[in-house]
Design a protein around this motif. Structure first.
Motif, short mmCIF file in Angstrom:
data_model
loop_
_atom_site.label_atom_id
_atom_site.label_comp_id
_atom_site.label_asym_id
_atom_site.label_seq_id
_atom_site.Cartn_x
_atom_site.Cartn_y
_atom_site.Cartn_z
N VAL A 232 -2.92 63.60 -35.94
CA VAL A 232 -2.69 64.90 -35.31
C VAL A 232 -3.08 65.98 -36.32
O VAL A 232 -2.64 65.95 -37.47
CB VAL A 232 -1.21 65.10 -34.91
N ARG A 233 -3.93 66.90 -35.88
CA ARG A 233 -4.29 68.04 -36.72
C ARG A 233 -3.83 69.31 -36.04
O ARG A 233 -4.20 69.57 -34.88
CB ARG A 233 -5.79 68.10 -36.98
N ALA A 234 -3.04 70.11 -36.73
CA ALA A 234 -2.53 71.37 -36.19
C ALA A 234 -3.21 72.52 -36.92
O ALA A 234 -2.98 72.72 -38.12
CB ALA A 234 -1.02 71.45 -36.35
N ARG A 235 -4.03 73.26 -36.21
CA ARG A 235 -4.73 74.41 -36.78
C ARG A 235 -3.90 75.67 -36.59
O ARG A 235 -3.35 75.90 -35.52
CB ARG A 235 -6.10 74.57 -36.11
N ILE A 236 -3.82 76.49 -37.62
CA ILE A 236 -3.11 77.76 -37.54
C ILE A 236 -4.09 78.81 -37.03
O ILE A 236 -5.08 79.14 -37.69
CB ILE A 236 -2.53 78.18 -38.91
N ILE A 237 -3.81 79.34 -35.84
CA ILE A 237 -4.68 80.34 -35.21
C ILE A 237 -3.78 81.54 -34.88
O ILE A 237 -3.13 81.58 -33.83
CB ILE A 237 -5.34 79.77 -33.94
N PRO A 238 -3.69 82.53 -35.75
CA PRO A 238 -2.66 83.56 -35.65
C PRO A 238 -2.88 84.62 -34.57
O PRO A 238 -2.00 85.46 -34.36
CB PRO A 238 -2.66 84.19 -37.04
N GLU A 239 -4.01 84.61 -33.90
CA GLU A 239 -4.25 85.56 -32.81
C GLU A 239 -4.21 84.83 -31.48
O GLU A 239 -4.89 83.82 -31.30
CB GLU A 239 -5.61 86.24 -32.99
N LYS A 240 -3.43 85.35 -30.54
CA LYS A 240 -3.30 84.67 -29.25
C LYS A 240 -4.62 84.62 -28.49
O LYS A 240 -4.91 83.64 -27.80
CB LYS A 240 -2.23 85.34 -28.39
#
Length: 517
Positions: A232-240
């Motif tokens: 599982v890779r969780a990418r941080i994408i701070p803009e909706k």
């Protein structure tokens, strides 16, 4: 008068009596609502997740933020699990349990053969360590007061432990369903964010701050054949907007904390399916600092309550996935009362009258978490509603991490808009635990002997539960240090390729049964 049955008698209760407590379980580990699979599970592959906010390791026990709930859901197990409805505990790391007749002790029998990701065997000593750690103020655990009410932990053997309480605890299973069982040998690394060792279906591999979290399959997980996914890779994408684009384009299989409109858009385009988190409800509310004039006058707080257009907020912002309410309780809560829930209906003339009785009101700050379109929309509606009745507010967006810190510390100077949880569990958990509601220390700086007494009565099982819940609701309605808007159900969006997604009652992601179709 009930007499203690002693350690041996209590442990004997782990036989037939506790077996009855554990019956009706759907599996060895209770699972929550899942996306309905389109076909048989297929092992292997990497699930790509998109998360709006990054990990804050010191907040692990707060159960707040998408990275925290993902970490807990993938890496850690709890002692018991609640199902998607009701408050009957189901086995997880504890397989059976029995209470002492006076309710002041609980014996737990633990699952054998479970190992931490380090290879070390899970034992009763780990239960003691995890509960003691959760009670430590440095971790900011929201149920810390309940953990602190465990006055004794007796390790009887490798897989038997007895918890003794200062008084009966109506929400003890809320605690056991919440506290992640952590590894004592790596707790320093956990706090530093360099290593997270649990017993869950996935092992933590690495964290690149503001970039990604990686997890790999735990081949020694105690549920045979699970999990299906290799990684599982969780990418941080701070803009909706970027998170929504990543989901629509297929860059991620799953997106947490998208707004209801965004989920609708992705589903309408055929790029995603939605999961409605029934049983894990959230509540939107307006918070007040009751030490700041004019919010120290309950008439102004009541004016705010009558000014709110709750139905509009539920319909427009949360797309009808909930209901307006003056109280925090979901409709399936034992504390829910339809009449009380409707006490502060929108009444603009009444609100204006209350403001007139008080006199001129200075401009008040209204803080909300930045980069959250849903909360921004709620804040704007609240601003307009209050302007109608003569209360002017100034919107102040605040970075999400700073917002959480201010909430925990009680640092807001005027009003704030956000969401809370915990009302979907045992009612007493909300008022003795959650930061906004805690009767002894809360974000509003509100104190009242009557409120504390009502909270303790519901917590300590000192009378009829229905009477206790009614008294608690009346205190919340009379004092209004928090002004509820309504109860709503969060929606997750996922690619049709990722199947079998589950969640806990606190919206922790469960991918133990997930697979790529």
């Amino acid at each position: 008068m009930t007499h203690p049955i002693g350690r041996r008698g209590l442990l004997r209760g782990l036989g037939i009596g506790a077996a009855l407590l554990a019956t009706g379980c759907e599996s060895a580990v209770a699972r929550q609502e899942r996306a309905v699979p389109a076909g048989p599970p297929k092992p292997g592959g990497t699930a790509e997740l998109g998360l709006l906010a990054d990990l804050v390791p010191k907040n692990l026990f707060t159960n707040t933020g998408p990275a925290i709930t993902t970490m807990i859901g993938l890496v850690f197990d709890r002692l018991v699990r609640y199902g998607p409805s009701g408050l009957e505990p189901r086995p997880s790391l504890a397989t059976s349990w029995a209470f002492e007749p006076d309710g002041r002790a609980l014996a737990l029998r633990l699952r054998e053969g479970v190992r931490f990701h380090s290879g070390r065997e899970f034992t009763a000593a780990d239960v003691e360590f995890s509960l003691r750690s959760y009670a430590d103020p440095q971790w900011n655990g929201q149920l810390r007061s309940t953990a602190a009410a465990i006055t004794g932990i007796e390790v009887i053997g490798p897989h038997e432990v007895v918890l003794r309480f200062a008084h009966p605890l109506s929400n003890i299973f809320d605690l056991l369903d919440t506290v992640p069982v952590i590894d004592s040998e790596s707790v320093v690394d956990l706090r530093a964010g360099t290593r997270f060792v649990g017993t869950g279906p996935f092992r933590f591999e690495r964290w690149r701050p503001n970039t990604e979290l990686r997890f790999t399959r735990n081949p020694d997980y105690f549920v045979p054949g699970r999990p299906y996914l290799d990684e599982v890779r969780a990418r941080i994408i701070p803009e909706k907007s970027s998170l929504l684009s990543a989901l629509k384009s297929g860059q991620v299989h799953f997106a947490d904390t998208l707004g209801h409109r965004d989920v609708e858009s992705a589903v309408r385009l055929g790029a995603a399916r939605a999961i409605t988190l029934t049983g894990a409800e959230l509540q939107a509310y307006v918070g007040t600092n009751v030490t700041t004039p004019p919010l120290d006058d309950v008439r102004i707080r009541r004016a705010i309550a009558h000014a709110l257009d709750r139905d509009r907020i539920i319909t427009e912002v949360f797309r009808g996935a909930g209901h307006a309410s003056s109280l925090p309780w979901p409709k399936d809560s034992p504390a829910y009362d339809e009449v009380r829930a409707g006490r502060y209906a929108r009444d603009v003339p009444r609100a204006r009258s209350l403001v007139a009785q008080h006199g001129p009101v200075p401009v008040l700050p209204l803080v909300y978490a930045a980069k959250d379109p849903s909360l921004a929309a709620v804040a704007q509606i609240v601003q307009n509603n209050l302007a109608e009745v003569g209360i002017e507010v100034r919107l102040e967006p605040l970075d999400r991490a700073q917002f959480t810190q201010q909430l925990i510390a009680g640092g807001f100077r005027g009003l704030w808009v956000t969401t809370h949880s915990w009302a979907q569990l045992t009612p007493s958990t909300l008022t003795v635990s959650a930061y906004p509601f805690n009767a002894r220390k809360n974000a509003s700086h509100f104190t009242s002997p009557a409120y504390t007494s009502a909270a303790d009565a519901a917590w300590q099982l000192s009378g009829d539960p229905a009477t206790a819940h009614a008294a608690l609701s009346d205190q919340l309605l009379d004092e209004l240090f928090l002004i509820e808007i309504g109860v709503y159900r969060q929606r997750w969006a996922h690619s049709p390729a990722l199947q079998g997604i589950g969640y806990s009652r606190r919206r922790e992601l469960d991918l133990s049964e997930a697979f790529l179709a």
